[in-house]
Write an enzyme that holds these catalytic residues in place. Sequence first.
Site, PDB file in Angstrom:
ATOM      1  N   ASP A  12       0.745  -1.251   0.052  1.00 33.99           N
ATOM      2  CA  ASP A  12      -0.032   0.189  -0.036  1.00 33.99           C
ATOM      3  C   ASP A  12       0.888   1.208   0.038  1.00 33.99           C
ATOM      4  OD1 ASP A  12      -2.034   1.940   0.465  1.00 33.99           O
ATOM      5  OD2 ASP A  12      -3.057   0.669   1.587  1.00 33.99           O
ATOM      6  N   CYS A  57      -6.734   4.475  -2.391  1.00 28.36           N
ATOM      7  CA  CYS A  57      -6.907   3.244  -2.344  1.00 28.36           C
ATOM      8  C   CYS A  57      -8.052   2.415  -2.851  1.00 28.36           C
ATOM      9  CB  CYS A  57      -6.783   2.950  -0.727  1.00 28.36           C
ATOM     10  SG  CYS A  57      -5.274   3.099   0.303  1.00 28.36           S
ATOM     11  N   HIS A 107     -10.220  -3.129   1.839  1.00 28.11           N
ATOM     12  CA  HIS A 107     -10.952  -1.919   1.698  1.00 28.11           C
ATOM     13  C   HIS A 107     -11.707  -1.532   0.786  1.00 28.11           C
ATOM     14  CE1 HIS A 107      -9.167   2.613   2.676  1.00 28.11           C
ATOM     15  NE2 HIS A 107     -10.696   2.211   3.179  1.00 28.11           N
ATOM     16  N   ASP A 257      -1.155   0.068  -4.854  1.00 23.83           N
ATOM     17  CA  ASP A 257      -2.458   0.676  -5.181  1.00 23.83           C
ATOM     18  C   ASP A 257      -2.116   2.123  -5.660  1.00 23.83           C
ATOM     19  OD1 ASP A 257      -1.685   1.306  -2.783  1.00 23.83           O
ATOM     20  OD2 ASP A 257      -4.008   0.991  -1.900  1.00 23.83           O
TER      21      ASP A 257
END
Length: 454
Positions: A12, A57, A107, A257
Amino acid sequence: MTAPNVVVLLADQWRGQDQGWLDDTRGRASQVRTPNLDRLADGGAAVAGGRATSPVCGPSRASLLTGRLPHQNGVVANDLPLAPHVDTLATALSGAGYRTGWIGKWHLAGLPRDKWVPPAARPGIGRYVGVDCSHDHIDGHYYAGDGSRVDFTGYEPEVQTDLAVEFLEERNGPFFLTVSYNPPHDPYDSVPERLRTGYPAGVLRPPPNTPDTSGQREVQRLYYSAITAVDAQIGRIVGALDRLGLRQNTIIVVTSDHGDLLGAHGLRAKQSPYAEAVRVPMVINGPGVPASRPTGLLGLVDLAPTLLGLLGLPPIGAYGRDLSDELRSGAPLRPELLIGNWVSFDNGYDQGIGEWRGLITTELTYARTADGRPWLLFDDLTDPWQLDNLATDPASAGRVTEADARLAALLAQAGDTFAPADRLLTDLGLVEDWNARERALRGDRARLLPPPTR
């Protein structure tokens, strides 16, 4: 030989410019060390043109999984759920007989963030172990396959790799596994002290577009330390595949991402068109992917159809392209890509970053605001640090006009009307979900929309 396995290692907020294998003759090579990623890059397709279509995200993860842009898959902001009926890379692979698993951050399941992700909220994923969204990287918790909470002691990426190795050891037919690491996402100081020793703050040099202060050098040191820590876990995954005799028949993807401004241009986090936010790692290594460094772009939105193409399966997605033939031959990839921020929210909104759409090529970055105003134009060849905005330069008016026309064509091809955020959320039937996430995450700063008239 069985069908190739697929392992996606998704970190991430890992900036694409911060990879050790990059050897940039224009002076952009990073000071970060990623020896395990470098070995994968040496033996596979190392794509310097990896790009997030929407650098934040939830929208980015949804595009990666579906091959669709945010207005096509409905995830136009964080904490808006991915629809259970949408086709994903995982539904395609589970339908083809693959055992599917996801470990770590998802997420895409809506609110609350701290929860196990139930099957309906993770289309095609057979086994899920993780937390929908959490930034507790040390001594945190996850939810096991039955939904029970498990507290752990230690550094989250190491725990997640342990869980991934357990999945690999089952060795029951072809598999698709994503390990979704949270670092190097902030909080930056969450990397353990024992993993910070490789980057003395006194020798780090912030890039030219970033203030050189002691605080900035410390943030950069921690960020690089987290990347190297994740790289060590990449090495453990590859080592487990070797030990189990699975390596030669497994496609490994390392990506992220989105990136992280990390102070560049006076900004933090993401949601902007700058390269620090949009550029992501993209290394693909495995059967059918010879060693190459292809030119052009490969967006996260292209990843699902491309992986399916490498496996000989039909593609999915309304916008993503199957670039498997290009990877097999080392040919140029996409010449241009539509990027954008479909809905402004949270720290992007707080920093004055509104809705925008953009065009990115290997030569330039262009972005237009929601009111139709040219906002940014950078010549990424002559100005790699994006210091000279040409959007309002009279001498560059022709280039702005040309870039805007190319952007308009991309919007038309994608069926994107560039509607204002409130109208887009209304048209997608997301007003209730949007208001719920605003109340939960923004409190008295919530930007609520009126319920649609019936």
